[in-house]
Write an enzyme that holds these catalytic residues in place. Structure first.
Site, PDB file in Angstrom:
ATOM      1  CB  CYS A  80      -0.891  -0.062   1.234  1.00  0.00           C
ATOM      2  SG  CYS A  80      -1.233   1.503   1.998  1.00  0.00           S
ATOM      3  CD  GLU A  81       0.025   5.193  -4.148  1.00  0.00           C
ATOM      4  OE1 GLU A  81       0.797   4.739  -4.999  1.00  0.00           O
ATOM      5  OE2 GLU A  81      -0.791   6.103  -4.370  1.00  0.00           O
ATOM      6  CG  HIS A  82      -2.394   5.889   0.981  1.00  0.00           C
ATOM      7  ND1 HIS A  82      -3.729   5.651   0.785  1.00  0.00           N
ATOM      8  CD2 HIS A  82      -2.004   6.730  -0.020  1.00  0.00           C
ATOM      9  CE1 HIS A  82      -4.139   6.316  -0.284  1.00  0.00           C
ATOM     10  NE2 HIS A  82      -3.111   6.963  -0.790  1.00  0.00           N
ATOM     11  CG  HIS A  83      -0.738   3.230   5.757  1.00  0.00           C
ATOM     12  ND1 HIS A  83      -1.896   3.108   5.018  1.00  0.00           N
ATOM     13  CD2 HIS A  83      -0.975   4.159   6.705  1.00  0.00           C
ATOM     14  CE1 HIS A  83      -2.813   3.944   5.497  1.00  0.00           C
ATOM     15  NE2 HIS A  83      -2.280   4.585   6.521  1.00  0.00           N
ATOM     16  CD  GLN A 122      -7.991  -4.309  -3.312  1.00  0.00           C
ATOM     17  OE1 GLN A 122      -7.698  -4.195  -2.117  1.00  0.00           O
ATOM     18  NE2 GLN A 122      -9.012  -5.027  -3.737  1.00  0.00           N
ATOM     19  CG  HIS A 150      -5.644  -3.133   2.113  1.00  0.00           C
ATOM     20  ND1 HIS A 150      -5.010  -2.206   1.325  1.00  0.00           N
ATOM     21  CD2 HIS A 150      -6.502  -3.798   1.296  1.00  0.00           C
ATOM     22  CE1 HIS A 150      -5.465  -2.299   0.080  1.00  0.00           C
ATOM     23  NE2 HIS A 150      -6.374  -3.255   0.040  1.00  0.00           N
ATOM     24  CB  CYS A 152      -2.518   0.068   6.316  1.00  0.00           C
ATOM     25  SG  CYS A 152      -3.543   0.018   4.849  1.00  0.00           S
TER      26      CYS A 152
END
Ligand SMILES: [Zn+2]
Length: 192
Positions: A80-83, A122, A150, A152
């Site tokens: 996941c690119e956010h976390h 995703q 996920h 996260c």
């Protein structure tokens, strides 16, 4: 496409700093090689940064099969690119060839894997796989469904272990004909 080089030394430096920043001692025995290990691991799990998945679909062969091809349960691991935490699950990829233009099943798997091995969302991953197949093979239609958990969401934040996020992307006939879309979704959901 320009090749991006993964700078392992820079990752090592960054991981060393993170360990310091959380109040750890990066020099203690267990952590001494951690920056190196993480750098090597990132090279592996972000290997998709250096690939152009469209190339995998250049070699198609002609087989007079203008009926649905569905590859179910392709194992998928991404970040996941956010976390920068993993999300993982399964991808289901379907297409209806046009003019007998088909590719080996393993090529579809490689396309999904290559896009997954990048910092991802995703939703975007699902669309990228669909667009890659649609643009390269020009089939009658493409449908991609991804179901993933996920980390996260599981380890932090809302803490919902086992919760699955399902995304889909449809192109061509799957977009324009609801009955064709319903048929492929029911095949995907069907446990054989
Ligand atoms: Zn996340």
């Amino acid at each position: 496409m320009q090749k991006k080089v993964i700078d392992e030394a820079k990752i090592e430096e960054a991981v060393h700093m993170i360990l310091e920043a959380i109040g750890e001692d990066p020099e203690r025995e267990g952590l001494q090689n951690t920056p190196k290990r993480v750098a090597r691991m990132y090279r592996e799990i972000f290997a998709g940064m250096n690939s152009n998945p469209r190339e995998f679909l250049q070699v198609s062969f002609t087989e007079f099969h203008d009926e649905l091809v569905l590859v179910k349960d392709i194992p998928l691991y991404s970040m996941c690119e956010h976390h920068l935490l993993p999300f993982y699950g399964k991808a289901h990829v379907a297409y209806i060839p046009r003019g007998g233009k088909v590719v080996g099943i393993s090529k579809l798997t490689r396309v999904a894997e290559a896009y997954a091995m990048r910092p991802q969302l995703q939703e975007r991953l699902t669309s990228q796989i669909a667009d890659c197949i649609n643009d390269s093979l020009k089939p009658f239609g493409v449908a991609v469904v991804i179901e993933a958990e996920h980390m996260c969401m599981t380890m932090r934040g809302v803490r919902k272990p086992g919760a699955l996020t399902v995304t889909s992307a449809v192109r061509g006939i799957f977009e324009t004909r609801p009955e064709t879309r319903a048929e492929v979704f029911s095949l995907i959901n069907q446990k054989i």
